[in-house]
Design an enzyme around this catalytic site. Structure first.
Site, PDB file in Angstrom:
ATOM      1  CG  HIS A  49       6.630 -35.630  32.245  1.00 52.03           C
ATOM      2  ND1 HIS A  49       6.659 -35.585  32.987  1.00 52.03           N
ATOM      3  CD2 HIS A  49       8.104 -35.717  31.416  1.00 52.03           C
ATOM      4  CE1 HIS A  49       8.506 -35.095  33.183  1.00 52.03           C
ATOM      5  NE2 HIS A  49       9.166 -35.557  32.348  1.00 52.03           N
ATOM      6  NE  ARG A  74       9.790 -39.757  29.116  1.00 55.38           N
ATOM      7  CZ  ARG A  74       9.448 -38.263  28.541  1.00 55.38           C
ATOM      8  NH1 ARG A  74      10.984 -38.484  28.594  1.00 55.38           N
ATOM      9  NH2 ARG A  74       8.733 -37.137  28.583  1.00 55.38           N
ATOM     10  CG  ASP A  88       5.009 -58.667  29.911  1.00 61.63           C
ATOM     11  OD1 ASP A  88       6.046 -59.323  29.512  1.00 61.63           O
ATOM     12  OD2 ASP A  88       5.040 -59.480  31.240  1.00 61.63           O
ATOM     13  CD  GLU A 152      15.961 -37.409  30.349  1.00 61.55           C
ATOM     14  OE1 GLU A 152      14.868 -36.854  30.644  1.00 61.55           O
ATOM     15  OE2 GLU A 152      15.216 -37.782  31.084  1.00 61.55           O
ATOM     16  CG  ASP A 178      14.843 -33.709  32.720  1.00 56.34           C
ATOM     17  OD1 ASP A 178      14.363 -33.256  33.443  1.00 56.34           O
ATOM     18  OD2 ASP A 178      13.633 -34.300  32.071  1.00 56.34           O
TER      19      ASP A 178
HETATM   20  C1  3PY Z   1      13.304 -33.629  28.050  1.00 53.35           C
HETATM   21  O1  3PY Z   1      13.873 -33.008  26.737  1.00 53.35           O
HETATM   22  O2  3PY Z   1      13.853 -33.712  29.279  1.00 53.35           O
HETATM   23  C2  3PY Z   1      12.424 -35.012  28.267  1.00 53.35           C
HETATM   24  O3  3PY Z   1      12.594 -36.053  28.674  1.00 53.35           O
HETATM   25  C3  3PY Z   1      11.763 -34.889  26.195  1.00 53.35           C
HETATM   26  O4  3PY Z   1      10.581 -35.176  26.772  1.00 53.35           O
HETATM   27 MG    MG Z   2      13.170 -35.421  30.473  1.00 52.89          MG
END
Ligand code: 3PY
Ligand code: MG
Length: 260
Positions: A49, A74, A88, A152, A178
């Site tokens: 994000h 991430r 890496d 998620e 999510d």
């Molecule tokens: C979520 O809660 O969906 C996340 O990816 C946290 O950043």
């Molecule tokens: Mg998320």
């Protein structure tokens, strides 16, 4: 490079006190330094994000390490190329969003670990290997890197039992934002049905010896999940923290001077 003060993120995640971290979506060395100075244990560099790519990751990883916190990346998606590149560059751990099956979780492990545990692309002349890997580095990297798959959504919840038995996966990381969308309550990560889904998942993961990690939009949420035994809680986002500090400042200034 995978270690920090002699301990790897993987060992800290499994054996140490629960880790407190925050998502960073502002690609700024100074922000990373301040996150460390404030007392967090780790920072999650959010390539899903945040408006940055692999070429800005290196300096942010170095800033985190220089200030004594673990850099976790991430990545945008389950891509072996992205996972390998982030590792890496020196990330201590990897977080992959939207994992919905055991097969996908196994792909994450495969991309993040060298043979025989996986098939991470090999180049020993990268930062993670101090640009000159000794033969022992591959095994050390496999022992040190913390590999987490994000659950998620409904599909991930349904595949939980299988995901929990994936060899080499260190943790499942729950994303309530999510998850709320997937469970039909978009925009409400603290909705009771989201909390209940997360609670059950954390308990089942812990009972199965799998570390649970979670995003907490508030301190109260983070406390709840830490009490339940998560090994890592990511509290808020750098943008949210900074915006609320800006708002507080300006609203305090707007109180008429005679009333202040
Ligand atoms: C979520 O809660 O969906 C996340 O990816 C946290 O950043
Ligand atoms: Mg998320």
């Amino acid at each position: 490079m995978p270690m920090l003060d002699g301990i790897s993120l993987r060992d800290a995640f499994h054996k140490g006190p629960a880790l407190k971290t925050i998502f960073s979506i502002i690609p700024s060395i100074e922000i990373i330094e301040m996150i460390a100075i404030a007392g967090f244990d780790a920072v999650i560099l959010d390539m899903e994000h945040g408006p940055y790519s692999i070429d800005s990751l290196g300096p942010l990883i170095l800033a985190a390490r220089a200030r004594g916190i673990f850099p976790i990346a991430r990545v945008q998606e389950l891509s072996p190329a992205l996972i390998g590149a982030a590792l890496d560059a020196g990330a201590a751990g990897i977080l992959v969003p939207q994992v919905t099956s055991a097969a996908a979780a196994a792909e994450v492990v495969k991309a993040a670990r060298f043979a025989p545990q996986g098939a991470r692309g090999v180049n020993p002349w990268v930062r993670a290997a101090d640009f000159d890997a000794e033969r022992g580095w591959f095994a050390q990297a496999n022992r040190s890197i913390c590999v987490m798959a994000m659950i998620e959504g409904r599909e991930g919840l349904e595949a939980l039992s299988d995901i929990l038995s994936v060899e080499g996966l260190d943790g499942i990381f729950l994303g309530p934002v999510d998850m709320a969308q997937s469970l039909g309550v978009a925009g409400q990560p603290e909705h009771p049905i989201v909390i209940e889904a997360l609670r059950q998942t954390i308990v089942r993961a812990t009972e199965n010896g799998m570390g649970a990690a979670v995003f907490a939009p508030t301190v109260a949420a983070a406390r709840r999940w830490l009490q339940l035994g998560v090994r890592l809680a990511a509290i808020s986002e750098d943008t949210a923290v900074i915006l609320s500090a800006f708002r507080r400042l300006i609203s305090e200034l707007q109180v008429p001077i005679s009333e202040a």
